[in-house]
Design an enzyme around this catalytic site. Structure first.
Site, PDB file in Angstrom:
ATOM      1  N   CYS A  75     -26.072   0.476  29.529  1.00  0.00           N
ATOM      2  CA  CYS A  75     -25.608   0.676  28.080  1.00  0.00           C
ATOM      3  C   CYS A  75     -26.807   0.260  27.209  1.00  0.00           C
ATOM      4  O   CYS A  75     -27.138  -0.822  27.425  1.00  0.00           O
ATOM      5  CB  CYS A  75     -24.439  -0.037  28.149  1.00  0.00           C
ATOM      6  SG  CYS A  75     -23.656  -0.089  26.343  1.00  0.00           S
ATOM      7  N   CYS A  78     -23.828  -6.186  22.274  1.00  0.00           N
ATOM      8  CA  CYS A  78     -22.459  -6.057  22.189  1.00  0.00           C
ATOM      9  C   CYS A  78     -21.904  -7.066  23.162  1.00  0.00           C
ATOM     10  O   CYS A  78     -22.559  -7.493  24.127  1.00  0.00           O
ATOM     11  CB  CYS A  78     -22.144  -4.705  22.730  1.00  0.00           C
ATOM     12  SG  CYS A  78     -20.492  -4.418  22.986  1.00  0.00           S
ATOM     13  N   CYS A  83     -18.856   3.705  25.171  1.00  0.00           N
ATOM     14  CA  CYS A  83     -18.636   2.474  26.086  1.00  0.00           C
ATOM     15  C   CYS A  83     -18.547   2.647  27.520  1.00  0.00           C
ATOM     16  O   CYS A  83     -17.549   3.461  27.884  1.00  0.00           O
ATOM     17  CB  CYS A  83     -17.338   1.952  25.332  1.00  0.00           C
ATOM     18  SG  CYS A  83     -17.072   0.237  26.311  1.00  0.00           S
ATOM     19  N   GLU A 131      11.101 -12.751  28.955  1.00  0.00           N
ATOM     20  CA  GLU A 131       9.947 -12.148  28.138  1.00  0.00           C
ATOM     21  C   GLU A 131      10.334 -12.576  26.749  1.00  0.00           C
ATOM     22  O   GLU A 131      11.350 -12.123  26.172  1.00  0.00           O
ATOM     23  CB  GLU A 131       9.757 -10.635  28.244  1.00  0.00           C
ATOM     24  CG  GLU A 131       8.730 -10.000  27.305  1.00  0.00           C
ATOM     25  CD  GLU A 131       7.146 -10.599  27.455  1.00  0.00           C
ATOM     26  OE1 GLU A 131       7.081 -11.071  26.272  1.00  0.00           O
ATOM     27  OE2 GLU A 131       6.685 -10.757  28.456  1.00  0.00           O
ATOM     28  N   CYS A 152      -5.189 -14.648  34.379  1.00  0.00           N
ATOM     29  CA  CYS A 152      -6.486 -14.033  34.005  1.00  0.00           C
ATOM     30  C   CYS A 152      -7.589 -15.201  33.435  1.00  0.00           C
ATOM     31  O   CYS A 152      -8.617 -15.006  33.115  1.00  0.00           O
ATOM     32  CB  CYS A 152      -6.524 -13.103  32.935  1.00  0.00           C
ATOM     33  SG  CYS A 152      -5.610 -13.579  31.296  1.00  0.00           S
TER      34      CYS A 152
END
Length: 434
Positions: free
Chosen positions: A69, A75, A152, A312, A384
């Site tokens: 890229c 970026c 991208c 949730e 994560c």
């Protein structure tokens, strides 16, 4: 004081920085990798460490490659395009083990099951771009300036096909501050979610024309605090193949704007498969799925359980989850709308045999005692954010739950981010056999 010095990169730390030492003091240098010999300069001095900047590679690491890229380095969307794809998952494994040792206090770990991504590029089915003037792209590294991009490489092919039309649209409309683009390879279409500083009067006409002239745009959402404006059909549909031994079934999910979904579809299948294996749930067991979203884990788990309760807070996600359960004819699910903290505090239903959770990046510290109070036999923790995951494991250990299995799913190639899955039980490490 700025120092220019030649160093050898010893390892790579969380956040993706190469690690070197200058007179026994650690220095972190972006865009380097283990084995690099490089000239660097220090740009920030802290008491316990320094930050550096790469000036020139003297001798490249065997794992150094040329980033594809042209925006890499400016970026902020990627940090690791300079590292060979085959080495990235190994680096993440080393980083995870270090965090679990330092932050989690875990001296003995189960073997880490590492799952590299089938796709190193073109995997993201959801992107968020910033807009400033005519510039559209991600923020530059460690800045709030926008790095203008024409393409991208980590985004799905559909996103890059739609990007020129999105750029043209954004340049004709003022006051857009952020654009989210989600795509469904199943439908070969995408949905735009636009955040305006203040939408002008002609915005809807421009966006309606965009949909008329480009069939790939299925729907558009103009996000507002009070009530968003919906154009077309802004819900996407995704199919997830599910393989439970002899039983094979395709689950179809509706995902509305504002509902969370994983960005790497192939690795999401790996995540579901790993969660099912670690859970090892049977038809006699009931379970809780905390932060259930649209039912990504809830519905696959329900196919092998007696009863599943999904909790949730997001109202849109709950609507999607209930719709998805009905569409897939899964009837042993009960989705509860509310904050996980509040629902667990007042929980008076049957105690679960298993708790599965995929919390926000902040982790589960605020609900950990409530989970332990319910005395589940097993806990499957999906995260994560390995730093809060490691911290929470220390807290679980103090309350008698121990890490038995550990999986690392490379959900985000070309970045330092990772998805982690852990199985915790009341047994000590080694007592549970695969």
């Amino acid at each position: 004081m700025v120092k220019k010095v030649q160093v050898r990169i010893e390892s790579v730390a969380f956040k993706g920085y190469g690690v070197a030492r200058i007179q026994d003091k650690v220095i972190f240098i972006p865009h380097t990798v283990t084995g690099d010999e490089a000239w660097i300069e220090t740009i920030k001095e802290k008491k316990r460490y320094s930050m550096g900047r790469l000036l020139r590679i003297v001798e490249p690491s065997p794992w150094r490659v040329t980033p594809p890229c042209p925006s890499f380095g400016e970026c902020g969307g990627c940090q690791w395009q300079h590292i060979d794809d085959s080495f990235q998952a190994k680096l993440k494994e080393e980083i995870l083990k270090d965090l679990l040792n330092r932050l989690g206090g875990l001296k003995k770990l189960p073997p880490v099951r590492v799952f590299p991504s089938p796709k190193s590029y073109a995997y993201r089915v959801r992107v968020q771009w910033k807009v400033h003037g005519k510039a559209l792209g991600y923020f530059r590294e460690k800045s709030h300036r926008v790095a203008d991009i024409q393409e991208c490489p980590i985004a799905h092919l559909l996103i890059n096909q739609m990007l020129p039309s999105v750029r043209k649209m954004s340049s004709s409309l003022s006051q857009i501050k952020e654009i989210e683009l989600n795509v469904s390879p199943d439908e070969n279409k995408g949905v735009l979610l636009l955040h305006f500083l203040s939408p002008g009067r002609g915005a809807e006409k421009v966006l309606e024309e965009l949909m008329r002239s480009h069939a790939m745009f299925k729907g558009i959402v103009i996000a507002k605090k009070e009530e968003s404006i919906l154009l077309g059909d802004p819900a996407l549909n995704l199919t997830i193949p599910l393989d439970r031994g002899r039983e094979k079934k395709n689950l179809t999910f509706r995902i509305s704007p504002g509902s969370f979904s994983q960005i790497n579809l192939e690795q999401n299948q790996t995540l579901i498969r790993t969660a099912l294996q670690f859970s090892d749930v049977n038809q006699e067991e009931s379970l809780l799925d905390l932060y259930a979203g649209v039912g990504n884990l809830t519905l696959p788990l329900a196919m092998g359980a007696k009863k599943v309760f999904g909790i949730e807070e997001n109202g849109l996600a709950i609507e999607d989850a209930r719709f998805n359960a009905k569409r897939n004819e899964i009837r042993n699910c009960d989705f509860i709308h509310g904050r996980v903290e509040d629902v667990l505090t007042s929980w008076k239903r049957e105690k679960p045999d298993l708790i599965v959770l995929d919390p926000p990046r902040t982790g589960c510290k605020t609900i950990l005692d409530q989970m332990v109070r319910l005395k589940p036999k097993k806990i499957v923790y999906v995260s994560c954010e390995p730093t809060t995951f490691s911290r929470d494991l220390r807290l679980f250990t103090e309350r008698g739950y121990f890490l038995q299995k550990l999986g690392l799913i490379d959900m985000f190639p070309q970045t330092y981010h990772m998805e982690v899955v852990g199985l915790l039980t009341k047994s000590m490490l080694g007592d549970v056999v695969d």
